[in-house]
Structure formats: structure tokens, C-alpha cells
Scaffold this motif. Sequence first.
Motif, PDB file in Angstrom:
ATOM      1  N   ARG A  91      -8.153   3.727  -1.004  1.00 28.91           N
ATOM      2  CA  ARG A  91      -7.151   2.547  -0.215  1.00 28.91           C
ATOM      3  C   ARG A  91      -8.222   1.025  -0.206  1.00 28.91           C
ATOM      4  O   ARG A  91      -8.308   0.273  -0.400  1.00 28.91           O
ATOM      5  CB  ARG A  91      -7.206   3.542   0.986  1.00 28.91           C
ATOM      6  N   VAL A  92      -9.573   1.341   0.419  1.00 27.09           N
ATOM      7  CA  VAL A  92     -10.224  -0.029   0.896  1.00 27.09           C
ATOM      8  C   VAL A  92     -10.790  -0.671  -0.496  1.00 27.09           C
ATOM      9  O   VAL A  92     -10.968  -1.833  -0.308  1.00 27.09           O
ATOM     10  CB  VAL A  92     -11.436   0.927   1.765  1.00 27.09           C
ATOM     11  N   ALA A  93     -10.956   0.143  -1.569  1.00 27.81           N
ATOM     12  CA  ALA A  93     -11.436  -0.756  -2.802  1.00 27.81           C
ATOM     13  C   ALA A  93      -9.955  -1.504  -3.447  1.00 27.81           C
ATOM     14  O   ALA A  93     -10.041  -2.675  -3.337  1.00 27.81           O
ATOM     15  CB  ALA A  93     -11.115   0.472  -4.409  1.00 27.81           C
ATOM     16  N   LEU A 118      -3.955   8.671  -2.716  1.00 24.92           N
ATOM     17  CA  LEU A 118      -5.209   7.405  -2.400  1.00 24.92           C
ATOM     18  C   LEU A 118      -5.933   8.136  -1.564  1.00 24.92           C
ATOM     19  O   LEU A 118      -5.312   8.699  -0.560  1.00 24.92           O
ATOM     20  CB  LEU A 118      -4.781   6.523  -2.165  1.00 24.92           C
ATOM     21  N   HIS A 119      -7.476   8.113  -2.253  1.00 26.53           N
ATOM     22  CA  HIS A 119      -8.027   8.964  -0.782  1.00 26.53           C
ATOM     23  C   HIS A 119      -8.967   7.554  -0.709  1.00 26.53           C
ATOM     24  O   HIS A 119      -8.484   6.338  -0.652  1.00 26.53           O
ATOM     25  CB  HIS A 119      -9.330   9.514  -1.756  1.00 26.53           C
ATOM     26  N   LEU A 158       0.853  -0.998  -0.215  1.00 19.79           N
ATOM     27  CA  LEU A 158       0.100  -0.160   0.048  1.00 19.79           C
ATOM     28  C   LEU A 158       1.239   1.599   0.143  1.00 19.79           C
ATOM     29  O   LEU A 158       0.587   2.550  -0.483  1.00 19.79           O
ATOM     30  CB  LEU A 158      -0.938   0.050   0.699  1.00 19.79           C
ATOM     31  N   ALA A 159       1.682   1.269   0.465  1.00 14.78           N
ATOM     32  CA  ALA A 159       2.955   1.950   0.389  1.00 14.78           C
ATOM     33  C   ALA A 159       3.217   3.138  -1.100  1.00 14.78           C
ATOM     34  O   ALA A 159       3.213   4.259  -0.550  1.00 14.78           O
ATOM     35  CB  ALA A 159       3.728   2.528   1.554  1.00 14.78           C
ATOM     36  N   THR A 160       3.909   2.297  -1.288  1.00 14.13           N
ATOM     37  CA  THR A 160       4.368   1.729  -2.755  1.00 14.13           C
ATOM     38  C   THR A 160       3.234   2.328  -3.489  1.00 14.13           C
ATOM     39  O   THR A 160       3.127   3.144  -4.403  1.00 14.13           O
ATOM     40  CB  THR A 160       5.029   0.623  -3.618  1.00 14.13           C
ATOM     41  N   ALA A 161       2.485   1.853  -3.475  1.00 13.33           N
ATOM     42  CA  ALA A 161       0.704   2.478  -3.949  1.00 13.33           C
ATOM     43  C   ALA A 161       0.579   3.277  -4.386  1.00 13.33           C
ATOM     44  O   ALA A 161       0.052   4.438  -4.962  1.00 13.33           O
ATOM     45  CB  ALA A 161       0.083   1.442  -4.349  1.00 13.33           C
ATOM     46  N   GLY A 162       1.203   4.496  -2.840  1.00 12.65           N
ATOM     47  CA  GLY A 162       0.312   5.766  -2.369  1.00 12.65           C
ATOM     48  C   GLY A 162       1.392   6.214  -3.058  1.00 12.65           C
ATOM     49  O   GLY A 162       1.407   7.557  -3.062  1.00 12.65           O
TER      50      GLY A 162
END
Length: 757
Positions: free
Chosen positions: A271-273, A266-267, A257-261
Amino acid sequence: LIRAAIEVRGVVQGVGFRPFVHALATSHRLGGFVRNRGGVVEVEVEGPNASVDGFVRRLRLDAPPLARVEDVIRTAREPRGEREFRIVESAGAADAPAIVPPDIAACAACVDELFDPRGRRYRYPFTSCTACGPRLTVAIAGPYDRERTTFAAFAMCAECASEYGDAADRRFHAQTIACPACGPQLAAIDARGATAATGDDAIAYAADRLRAGDVVAIKGVGGYHLAIDARSDPAAARLRARKRRDDKPFAVMAPDLATAGALVELHADERVALIAPARPIVLARRRAGAAVAGVVAPGSHLLGVMLPGSPLQHLVAAALPGVPLVMTSGNRSDEPIAFADADARVRLAGIADAFVVHDLPIHDRCDDAVVRAVGGTVRVLRRARGYAPAPIASPDGLARPTLAVGGQKKSVFGLADERRAIASHYLGDLDHLPAYRAFAAAIERYQQMTGVRPERVACDRHRDYASTRWARTRGLEVVEVQHHTAHVLACLAEHGADAAPAIGIAFDGTGYGDDGAIWGGEVLIWDGAVMRRDTHLAYVPMPGGEAAVREPWRMAIAHLAAAGADVDAAGAPGSLARDAVLALIVDRFHTPRTSSMGRLFDAVAAVAGVAPPRATFDGHAAMALESCAAGEAPSGEYPLAFGPRGIDASAIVAAAAADARAGVPAGVIARRFHSTVVALIEAACRRARARTGIDRVALSGGVFANGIVLGESIERLAASGFGVIAHRAVPTNDGGLWLGQLAYAAALDRAGVQECA
Ligand code: ZN
Ligand code: ZN
Ligand code: FE
């Protein structure tokens, strides 16, 4: 003391339902048994009256997360003095209908085990449990039991068998149970077809090749992916050239998730999705300076990002910490994703430098799902892995079993009876023979899975759609549904609102109109039974037909000529091309008329100078225009004119061309155009409301995949007192047509009308 027989219907197999029932019955101190019978779960319990009542209540309330309990049917039985509760052998025919759940990403407990060096599934890529793992893509028939999945070839070892039989274990009756001793195995294969590594070494091998900039084909859950290091320009360029995919954006798998962010903004909803069990590709706004090569998603302000879903993807991601990987479907151009091993090796031979494969067969292909959050709501744009097949309620009043075959390019069909509708997984573009075959085969499979035998078939009115041609040769009653009527009804039906009046805005690229023209900028009025065309973008020529879809400047010429403006603003590639297109318009040669909003986007993109000379994918120019507008603050609109021939779109193009000539930057033109489209929608709805009193609006069609148009239309219409309905779970593009076709059939049933074609 009483005994009750209980039948549970819905998605109740392959979701850990029997272990759940076992635990529930045991905690209520009830005797009896549970088993799969055909597609249902059959339970008999015996004990004190109150305990049985409590048990039945909990059956629905506490069902496992992946289960969908539709019915709980209870009948009284004579007590037998049974004290113990058991899971017993499945019964019923092997071809009994049973709805398989979607494929679900590895759950947290399985991921923990995957990376626990003390466990026996340490780094084992086929780790799953009753709550996660492949389902749709491995199930062959019902009832859902191991011997009717592709895991049947792997006999459980003693340890797996004991977990499988242990009521306290997470893998109690988990049909996809496997371990390094007994389950499928990985291997890496080099470009010459030689085995380069096996087992865990295959991951290290793949990581080395990816680090070196190679293209690696990885056998995933629903088919092969092609992976590269997303940061590498040469690797991305090589993949594009080999795959023959010129510009269409690639999706990226971020390791965490950190790399994605760091790649995209990301709202909370996004993030939930991203971490949802379906693990879709989430389209989100790319960050400036995101560590992704330019050619991964050229000309787009969005980037499709996903997180590792399968254990294999988790292992690949862990071998390359911090590295985003392009993870795109294993195919050439727009063909269906390769999923059968021999076929994949042939089709991907010239594309991949290496393969990561395994010996678990994929029974049916399934692509990655795609979602996008607009206006704080996550909207599904491609309903595929993780979503399909999940049933929804049938449109109100549907009286007979009906098959709706959908459209052409984003093929999804739906099968429904009086109570529930099931959409197929995404099947792709029926222009391709393998996709068409998959479509025909999937219809068979879904009929078997649902037990629904359709008595009629609903299809698009376009006689050249492969789905329509298929539908018309079944010997069943045929209901033809106009394309944009289907779009609007799909949107209404998704919200259970298809029996009530609404204003429908159906904006898309292409749809066959009742008058033979190509529609796509439609304002419709639905009175609950009949759809009426209120107004539309005024017709303009579409010079060259399909050629005008591929070359956006052709539509700019058509609009500018219609407005009496200088056609040189269209940006044609030379005066010869310009004159040839003008001649087509004058002679009406290969030149249908169109009211398409998608084509209007093309024209404006061309005059703004941001259209590709040749569009290489659906919505190419429109995407460029949205990306161009995305960074701009609103700054005015172009004039709107509603006339007897419709809404004058050509004046909008002429005004945009005048801006371009005056040196207004492309971003400002793009932004003004988006504001204009939103204003047009609001004005059209106000006019329709003034005449009809209807204050509910449904927004549908591919144009509403545009974040600015959808987000601002919802806001503006709501501020003007409209109730606004937009797509969520069912795609706004042609992947949602099936539901509108079903809703139309339901409307015929409500009115007691048969429509034979
Ligand atoms: Zn799990
Ligand atoms: Zn085992
Ligand atoms: Fe459409």
C-alpha cells in the motif's frame, strides 16, 4: 551581525528549494538572496550570528521532501546592511550541470485543487506545484528554470505570474506552473485523425470510448500509454493482437486504493508503495475473482497495479469510477515507448482507436517503474519514472570518473565520480534501434546534467551487447566486467558492502562467462578485490542457442539426456522436433554449453507441463512455474548433488519428470522445484562458508525477482547464521549491472590496478 555565502549542492533545483530558502531566511529574520547558479543553489544571508547558524543547520534538516542536499559550503562575507530577503534571477551558464529531480505524481494539495469546482484549476490536467509534477521528462537544460523546460512555450497569465511571485503561495517559483488560461490544453483525436473533442470534453470522449471497449492512446508524463477497460476480454484480446504482445502481462491502473485492494492482496508495504510519490506499478498477488479479463495477465498469479499519478490520470479515473484500466506502454511489442507526438501518431495508428493528446512536449521518454514486495521489503525491478535520476553514494574507493554502460535487454547506465553515482532511467532493450539511440543520447544528457566527464568506461564482457560495442569505440580506457561478477557487486555496492568479502549467488538467464560458455547458475566468492568462481550448475548443452531460450522444451531435452532419462518427458512438439534437437546436442551444432539457472527453470516448467510452447518474453516459463507453485504448501525437495563438474541440475529435472510421469500435479512439482532451488542456495553457501569462513551472502540476478526463491532464501540463510544481502533500490535483474560494473572499477582503484582491454 555577520554575512555568509552558502552554496548548496545536490538535487536542489526543481524541488521548491528557493521558496524553501526564502521562507527559512524570512523566519530567521535574515536579509540576503537566493538564486540558482548553474546546478547549485547560491544563498547569501545576513543577520545575527546565532540566526545565521540556525539557518544553515535548518537548510539541511528541513529541506523539501524531493531535495537531496549533498553539500552545504559556507564562506564568510562582509555585511552590507541588507534587511530584506529576495529570490533573484538565475545565473551561470545554461549548460551548467544540474541534476533534475524525478517526475513526481500530483501531490494531495494539487489533487484537491483538481477536484475543487471553486478553484481556477478545477479539472485542469496540468496542475502541479513546487512539490510535484513532471521534471526529468520536461527539463531541457540546467539551471532548472521555466525557460529551459518544455513549459517555456506557455507564457504565464497574470494570475499564474502573481502566484509564482508570491512567497506565501504553494507555487512560489514553481517552474511548471500553469492554468486553463495559459497552460497546455487537451484534445481527443479519433482514428481518422480528426479532432473529436477539446479541453475537458476530451476526458469524457476518452471515457466513452473506453466504456465501448476501444483502445485509447493517452499521452502521459513520460510517453504514451495504451488504455482499455481491463474487465473486457475482447478489448484485451484486441490490444494484444494489435500490439503484437502475445502473453506478457499488462499492468492495470485502479482508480483508487479500494479498487486496487479488490484486484490484488495488499500488505502494508505494498500500500505504501502504491501511494508513494513515484507511483510505480506494484506487482502483487491477484485475488481470486478479481474483475480483470483473463488475457490481461495470463498464467500469472501476480498482477501489476498502479494508482493514478498525473492529474490527467486522476481525471480519466474519476470519469470511470470503479473501472480498472489496462495502462500499458504505447509501443508495438518490445520497442521503446512512443513519446514524440508525430512519431506516436504513426507508430500507434494501427493500435489505438482514439488518442488523448496535449500540446506540452515531452523532452525525454520515461517508462513506468515496477516494484515488488518480497520478505516485507519493496524491491525495485524497473528503475524508471519517479526514481530516476536520483543519486546514490559511489562505490567505496572509486578514484576516477567512470561510466558504466550496463547490459543489453534492460538497459540502464550509471555515471559516477568519486562521490556519487547516478543511474539513468530505464532505457529498454538495446536490440531495438530507437532504444539504442536513446541510450547514446541519454549518455550525453546525463554527462551534461552531472558534469561528470568519464575517463574510463566499464561494460559487460559480452562483445555482442550494443552497450559493450558502444563502450569499446569511445577511445577511453575500457574495463570489462564479467556479467555475474557485476550482479553480485551491484548487490553488495547497493548496501555499501562491496569492499568486504562475501559469497555471491548470481542466478539469471544468460550471461557471458569467462570460458566462453553461457553462465547463469553461479556461486562466486568475492574477497574484497577479486571474484572467484566457487561452483556452478554443471554445464549442459543449450541446443540451438537462442532458440533454446524461446523454446523451453529444448532445455528439458538437454537436461533429461544429460541425466540419461527419457527425453520424451520434455514435451517436445512432436518426434521430429525432438530428434532434431537431439541431433544438435550430439553434433554440438549451434549448441553452446550453459550453467544457467533460468534455463533450468525452463526445463522444469517444460517437464511439469506448464511451459509455453514458445516463450514470448523474458522469464516467461519461469513466471508460469512460480505462479503454479505459489498456491502450494511446501512438500519435499528433489535431490542435490555437488560434484567436481558443478551442481548436478539434470538430476533435478529427471526427478521432476519422474514425478510428472507418476501423476504428481504440476503445482506440487513446481513447489518442490522452488524448495530445491532454495535448498541448493543454502547448501552452496554452507559449503563455501566451511572452506572460506565467509558468512555474508549476496543474492543477485534475475532469478531473484522470483518471490518464493528470494523470500525463502533470505529466511533459510538467516536461520543458518548468514548475513543476507538482497537488492532493494537497484534491480536484481540486468537493470542493476551498471552499479556492479562501477563497483568493479572501484575495486581496481582500491587495489591500484589498471585493467586495459
Ligand atoms: Zn502539487
Ligand atoms: Zn495561468
Ligand atoms: Fe543477468
